[in-house]
Design a protein around this motif. Structure first.
Motif, mmCIF file in Angstrom:
data_model
loop_
_atom_site.group_PDB
_atom_site.id
_atom_site.type_symbol
_atom_site.label_atom_id
_atom_site.label_comp_id
_atom_site.label_asym_id
_atom_site.label_seq_id
_atom_site.Cartn_x
_atom_site.Cartn_y
_atom_site.Cartn_z
ATOM 1 N N VAL A 78 0.759 -1.193 -0.038
ATOM 2 C CA VAL A 78 0.260 0.044 -0.141
ATOM 3 C C VAL A 78 0.915 1.410 0.289
ATOM 4 O O VAL A 78 0.183 2.215 0.229
ATOM 5 C CB VAL A 78 -1.061 -0.091 1.018
ATOM 6 C CG1 VAL A 78 -1.892 -1.127 0.890
ATOM 7 C CG2 VAL A 78 -0.155 0.019 2.553
ATOM 8 N N ALA A 79 2.254 1.242 -0.117
ATOM 9 C CA ALA A 79 3.084 2.323 -0.385
ATOM 10 C C ALA A 79 2.496 3.425 -1.225
ATOM 11 O O ALA A 79 2.280 3.256 -2.500
ATOM 12 C CB ALA A 79 4.455 1.998 -0.620
ATOM 13 N N GLY A 80 2.495 4.617 -0.656
ATOM 14 C CA GLY A 80 1.863 5.580 -1.389
ATOM 15 C C GLY A 80 0.422 5.966 -1.611
ATOM 16 O O GLY A 80 0.054 6.836 -2.311
ATOM 17 N N LEU A 81 -0.382 5.003 -1.126
ATOM 18 C CA LEU A 81 -1.918 5.121 -1.453
ATOM 19 C C LEU A 81 -2.493 5.467 -0.176
ATOM 20 O O LEU A 81 -1.595 5.456 0.962
ATOM 21 C CB LEU A 81 -2.456 3.402 -1.583
ATOM 22 C CG LEU A 81 -1.685 2.718 -2.713
ATOM 23 C CD1 LEU A 81 -2.355 1.603 -3.119
ATOM 24 C CD2 LEU A 81 -2.037 3.621 -4.133
ATOM 25 N N SER A 82 -3.858 5.819 -0.200
ATOM 26 C CA SER A 82 -4.415 6.512 0.877
ATOM 27 C C SER A 82 -5.402 5.542 1.322
ATOM 28 O O SER A 82 -6.260 5.185 0.547
ATOM 29 C CB SER A 82 -4.904 7.803 0.645
ATOM 30 O OG SER A 82 -4.020 8.811 0.395
ATOM 31 N N PRO A 83 -5.568 5.099 2.633
ATOM 32 C CA PRO A 83 -6.548 4.292 3.056
ATOM 33 C C PRO A 83 -7.836 5.019 3.284
ATOM 34 O O PRO A 83 -8.011 6.183 3.767
ATOM 35 C CB PRO A 83 -6.122 3.861 4.501
ATOM 36 C CG PRO A 83 -5.351 5.080 4.873
ATOM 37 C CD PRO A 83 -4.637 5.438 3.758
ATOM 38 N N VAL A 84 -8.809 4.331 2.678
ATOM 39 C CA VAL A 84 -10.384 5.165 2.673
ATOM 40 C C VAL A 84 -11.216 4.032 3.463
ATOM 41 O O VAL A 84 -11.409 2.944 2.818
ATOM 42 C CB VAL A 84 -10.679 5.358 1.420
ATOM 43 C CG1 VAL A 84 -12.080 6.149 1.519
ATOM 44 C CG2 VAL A 84 -9.851 6.172 0.601
ATOM 45 N N ILE A 85 -11.844 4.573 4.475
ATOM 46 C CA ILE A 85 -12.763 3.693 5.330
ATOM 47 C C ILE A 85 -14.085 4.051 5.580
ATOM 48 O O ILE A 85 -13.860 5.298 6.055
ATOM 49 C CB ILE A 85 -12.147 3.096 6.606
ATOM 50 C CG1 ILE A 85 -10.773 2.238 6.179
ATOM 51 C CG2 ILE A 85 -12.889 1.929 7.232
ATOM 52 C CD1 ILE A 85 -9.856 1.905 7.112
ATOM 53 N N LEU A 86 -15.069 3.584 5.171
ATOM 54 C CA LEU A 86 -16.342 3.988 5.252
ATOM 55 C C LEU A 86 -17.064 3.368 6.354
ATOM 56 O O LEU A 86 -17.135 2.282 6.148
ATOM 57 C CB LEU A 86 -17.144 4.212 4.132
ATOM 58 C CG LEU A 86 -16.440 4.799 2.751
ATOM 59 C CD1 LEU A 86 -17.204 4.717 1.416
ATOM 60 C CD2 LEU A 86 -15.881 6.097 3.045
ATOM 61 N N LEU A 87 -17.749 3.876 7.388
ATOM 62 C CA LEU A 87 -18.321 3.230 8.363
ATOM 63 C C LEU A 87 -19.880 3.883 8.217
ATOM 64 O O LEU A 87 -20.217 4.893 7.884
ATOM 65 C CB LEU A 87 -17.968 3.614 9.807
ATOM 66 C CG LEU A 87 -16.884 2.985 10.416
ATOM 67 C CD1 LEU A 87 -16.593 3.519 11.900
ATOM 68 C CD2 LEU A 87 -16.934 1.477 10.469
ATOM 69 N N GLU A 88 -20.875 2.654 8.450
ATOM 70 C CA GLU A 88 -22.481 3.104 8.534
ATOM 71 C C GLU A 88 -23.174 2.124 9.211
ATOM 72 O O GLU A 88 -22.683 1.040 9.591
ATOM 73 C CB GLU A 88 -22.900 3.244 7.038
ATOM 74 C CG GLU A 88 -22.674 1.699 6.325
ATOM 75 C CD GLU A 88 -23.388 1.784 4.803
ATOM 76 O OE1 GLU A 88 -23.825 2.965 4.347
ATOM 77 O OE2 GLU A 88 -23.143 1.026 4.186
ATOM 78 N N LYS A 89 -24.086 2.623 9.733
ATOM 79 C CA LYS A 89 -25.347 1.952 10.251
ATOM 80 C C LYS A 89 -26.486 2.568 10.250
ATOM 81 O O LYS A 89 -26.631 3.857 9.810
ATOM 82 C CB LYS A 89 -25.076 1.704 11.929
ATOM 83 C CG LYS A 89 -25.023 3.227 12.382
ATOM 84 C CD LYS A 89 -25.122 2.934 14.052
ATOM 85 C CE LYS A 89 -26.418 2.594 14.652
ATOM 86 N NZ LYS A 89 -27.493 3.654 14.659
ATOM 87 N N PRO A 90 -27.650 1.928 10.325
ATOM 88 C CA PRO A 90 -29.020 2.341 10.123
ATOM 89 C C PRO A 90 -29.197 3.594 11.086
ATOM 90 O O PRO A 90 -28.716 3.467 12.343
ATOM 91 C CB PRO A 90 -29.962 1.380 10.562
ATOM 92 C CG PRO A 90 -29.411 0.066 10.487
ATOM 93 C CD PRO A 90 -27.896 0.384 10.671
ATOM 94 N N LEU A 91 -29.549 4.830 10.582
ATOM 95 C CA LEU A 91 -29.532 5.940 11.104
ATOM 96 C C LEU A 91 -30.883 6.127 12.551
ATOM 97 O O LEU A 91 -31.740 5.274 12.452
ATOM 98 C CB LEU A 91 -29.904 7.168 10.121
ATOM 99 C CG LEU A 91 -30.209 8.587 10.925
ATOM 100 C CD1 LEU A 91 -28.628 9.251 11.285
ATOM 101 C CD2 LEU A 91 -30.724 9.571 9.957
ATOM 102 N N GLY A 92 -30.059 6.449 13.745
ATOM 103 C CA GLY A 92 -30.908 6.311 14.864
ATOM 104 C C GLY A 92 -30.081 6.668 16.161
ATOM 105 O O GLY A 92 -28.847 7.069 15.964
ATOM 106 N N LEU A 93 -30.794 7.308 17.364
ATOM 107 C CA LEU A 93 -30.195 7.656 18.275
ATOM 108 C C LEU A 93 -29.153 6.798 18.959
ATOM 109 O O LEU A 93 -28.168 7.254 20.039
ATOM 110 C CB LEU A 93 -31.259 8.203 19.242
ATOM 111 C CG LEU A 93 -31.935 9.372 18.544
ATOM 112 C CD1 LEU A 93 -33.141 10.122 19.590
ATOM 113 C CD2 LEU A 93 -30.875 10.588 18.230
ATOM 114 N N ASN A 94 -29.465 5.642 18.893
ATOM 115 C CA ASN A 94 -28.552 4.538 19.581
ATOM 116 C C ASN A 94 -27.456 4.146 18.760
ATOM 117 O O ASN A 94 -27.479 3.886 17.462
ATOM 118 C CB ASN A 94 -29.248 3.076 19.697
ATOM 119 C CG ASN A 94 -30.288 3.334 20.754
ATOM 120 O OD1 ASN A 94 -30.354 4.267 21.807
ATOM 121 N ND2 ASN A 94 -31.478 2.631 20.717
ATOM 122 N N GLY A 95 -26.060 4.342 19.092
ATOM 123 C CA GLY A 95 -25.064 4.499 18.379
ATOM 124 C C GLY A 95 -23.952 3.399 18.599
ATOM 125 O O GLY A 95 -24.204 2.656 20.023
#
Length: 231
Positions: free
Chosen positions: A179-196
């Motif tokens: 991965v030399a020179g590359l940028s790590p891209v990590i996306l997180l998601e969950k169903p929208l709600g007040l409990n996290g």
């Protein structure tokens, strides 16, 4: 014997991560939309700092070896300065929007209520370790995410990967290679709600890339030879 390695490129990108990793299609780029969405953020935070560092170095080419070392050191200085800013802002508010900077070997904390993006600096090593720990929260639906490594144009350079994490699988720890020179891209998601999901995340690079270490050897050998000739 020539030394070839991936062009060390740079982008400042997106990240937040976690659990059981499984490869996705190399052709798809689920992180592209995030890269476009936050392109101004990337540009302002040092995108494309050092395109083309150490693209090709030959052991008999002392000039190319020296340029590789000099370019790498100059890029590292800029990237480390940005990482220092990220490290100083490691805490995260659950109500904040927009990308987060992911520091170097420093835990960033937060609460995932819907979606989260982190910006990671270009990887100045051949490998990069990502750790994420779920530390609490009342969310019952899994935290899901995608890991990408992008080049300086936001293109997917390696196959994307998906993951999931929840109370029963609270820890993720994976080391990515090549991965030399590359940028790590990590996306997180969950169903929208007040409990996290409460979490902490960090990325840690390894030693500098093999191509740079070999170039340093060439440069050092050439310098010693030049010194001997001058005696």
């Amino acid at each position: 014997m020539s030394i070839t390695n991936r062009v060390l490129t740079t982008v400042i990108t997106v990240v937040a991560g976690a659990a059981t990793l499984t490869p996705a299609s190399a052709a798809a780029n689920p992180c592209q939309s995030e890269w476009v969405k936050f392109k101004n953020f990337f540009d302002q935070n040092g995108a494309k700092i050092a395109r083309g560092i150490c693209q090709l170095v030959n052991k008999s080419d002392a000039v190319a070896a020296k340029k590789c070392v000099d370019d790498f050191d100059a890029a590292k200085q800029k990237i480390d300065a940005k990482l220092a800013e990220y490290n100083a802002k490691a805490d995260d508010s659950q109500w904040k929007i927009g990308p987060r900077g992911l520091g170097e070997a420093t835990w960033a904390t937060g609460t995932l209520l819907g979606e989260r993006t982190f910006a990671g600096a270009p990887v100045l090593s051949d490998n990069w370790r990502l750790e994420l720990q779920r530390t609490g929260g009342k969310a019952t639906k899994p935290m899901r995410g995608t890991v990408c490594f992008l080049d300086a144009d936001g293109n997917l350079a390696l196959p994307a990967a998906t993951f999931a994490i929840d109370a029963g699988r609270p820890n993720y720890d994976n080391t990515f290679t090549g991965v030399a020179g590359l940028s790590p891209v990590i996306l997180l998601e969950k169903p929208l709600g007040l409990n996290g999901h409460q979490y902490q995340i960090r990325g840690t690079r390894g030693v500098e890339p093999t191509v740079v270490r070999e170039a340093r050897q060439v440069d050092t050998t050439a310098a010693k030879a030049a010194k001997m000739r001058g005696q």
